[in-house]
Design an enzyme around this catalytic site. Structure first.
Site, PDB file in Angstrom:
ATOM      1  N   THR A   1     -14.180   1.016   2.509  1.00 11.91           N
ATOM      2  CA  THR A   1     -13.663   0.824   3.867  1.00 11.91           C
ATOM      3  C   THR A   1     -14.554   1.527   4.879  1.00 11.91           C
ATOM      4  OG1 THR A   1     -11.410   0.760   2.973  1.00 11.91           O
ATOM      5  CG2 THR A   1     -11.636   1.099   5.346  1.00 11.91           C
TER       6      THR A   1
ATOM      7  N   HIS B   1      -4.337   2.830  -1.166  1.00 11.89           N
ATOM      8  CA  HIS B   1      -4.650   1.396  -1.128  1.00 11.89           C
ATOM      9  C   HIS B   1      -3.511   0.579  -0.513  1.00 11.89           C
ATOM     10  CE1 HIS B   1      -7.556   2.025  -4.784  1.00 11.89           C
ATOM     11  NE2 HIS B   1      -8.031   2.546  -3.658  1.00 11.89           N
TER      12      HIS B   1
ATOM     13  N   LEU C   1     -10.966   7.782   3.922  1.00 12.39           N
ATOM     14  CA  LEU C   1     -11.054   6.328   3.841  1.00 12.39           C
ATOM     15  C   LEU C   1     -11.592   5.988   2.463  1.00 12.39           C
ATOM     16  CD1 LEU C   1     -12.681   5.333   7.276  1.00 12.39           C
ATOM     17  CD2 LEU C   1     -10.275   5.120   6.633  1.00 12.39           C
ATOM     18  N   ASP C   2     -11.065   4.928   1.870  1.00 14.24           N
ATOM     19  CA  ASP C   2     -11.606   4.487   0.590  1.00 14.24           C
ATOM     20  C   ASP C   2     -13.092   4.199   0.720  1.00 14.24           C
ATOM     21  OD1 ASP C   2      -9.091   4.613  -0.539  1.00 14.24           O
ATOM     22  OD2 ASP C   2      -8.654   2.500  -0.153  1.00 14.24           O
ATOM     23  N   ARG C   3     -13.794   4.358  -0.370  1.00 11.16           N
ATOM     24  CA  ARG C   3     -15.236   4.140  -0.365  1.00 11.16           C
ATOM     25  C   ARG C   3     -15.647   2.811   0.264  1.00 11.16           C
ATOM     26  NH1 ARG C   3     -19.158   4.866  -5.639  1.00 11.16           N
ATOM     27  NH2 ARG C   3     -21.071   4.118  -4.682  1.00 11.16           N
TER      28      ARG C   3
END
Length: 256
Positions: free
Chosen positions: A75, A180, A71-73
């Protein structure tokens, strides 16, 4: 004590002790509710960081863990790890083949009246440092997202020419896994996710920070559904909202 109060109490206890919330565990897998702003693992691009999900979870359960996805930072939400390299070798291809159904929730600019499927190819986003030697001219890759509006609100705060601002709560289901993807797809629809500093609306992001104390990307990985590759049982893992999300749900009088 209602559901929101229960969640707030649970989250404050976890933060106080710097524990991760474990939301699923058996002898093969462990899943946590990743906090927004926390990196999944160490990276030379973020040498100043001291806390990472992978190392924190390893120390918390006393054994090595093997990340299956990321997961993106900014999120939050469901993040699944294997508990052995053997299980990781079985489960990792399942993510590549999209055998895991992921559901996200997001708060976006404007009102979305109808759900739909967005099939909009995306070119790979390159990091200025990590990808500085990569080829820039790359083909766009297939990217597909299902989206569905769940609720909307109009607030008495202006961010432009209108005296009010409108926002929607949406459910997002990515059918591909591009970098993204959800943030870029919602921006393409002109409904950027609140708190997105790369693809979003700066004035509305500032409104959420200043008025609602929401200083994060409003994107949450709510659930992960799959067939367990070892037991062959259906698995549903769900992650609750953090205090920022719960505060907005209360302020906007949304029912979840």
């Amino acid at each position: 004590m209602n559901r929101i109060e229960n969640n707030e109490t649970r989250l404050s206890q976890l933060i106080e002790h710097e524990y991760l919330e474990i939301i699923f565990q058996d002898e093969y897998f462990v899943a946590v509710n990743k906090p927004a702003g926390m990196l999944v693992h160490r990276s030379w691009l973020d040498r100043h960081e001291t806390r990472f999900v992978m190392q924190t979870l390893r120390d918390q359960i006393g054994q090595h863990v093997f990340p299956l996805h990321r997961l993106d930072r900014p999120t939050s939400g469901v993040l699944l790890f294997a508990l052995s390299s053997e299980v990781a070798s079985i489960a990792s291809p399942m993510f590549a083949e999209h055998q895991f159904e992921k559901i996200y929730h997001a708060i976006v600019r404007g009102w979305i009246e109808d759900g739909d499927r967005l099939d909009y190819p995306l070119k790979k986003e390159l990091d200025k440092v990590a990808d500085k030697f990569a080829r820039i001219e790359q083909e766009a890759q297939s990217a597909i997202t299902d989206y569905k509006p769940l609720a909307k609100v109009e607030v008495p705060h202006s961010t432009g020419r209108f005296p009010t601002s409108r926002f929607s709560l949406v459910e997002l289901k990515p059918l591909t896994g591009r970098k993204h993807q959800l943030r870029r797809h919602m921006a393409h629809l002109r409904h950027p996710i609140l708190g997105d500093t790369s693809h979003g609306d700066g004035k509305q992001n500032r409104l959420f920070r200043d008025v609602y104390q929401a200083n994060r990307l409003m994107l949450h990985a709510s659930s992960l559904r799959f067939i367990h590759p070892i037991t062959m049982q259906p698995i549903l893992i769900e992650a609750g909202f953090d205090e920022v999300w719960l505060g907005l749900i209360t302020d906007f009088e949304w029912t979840m």
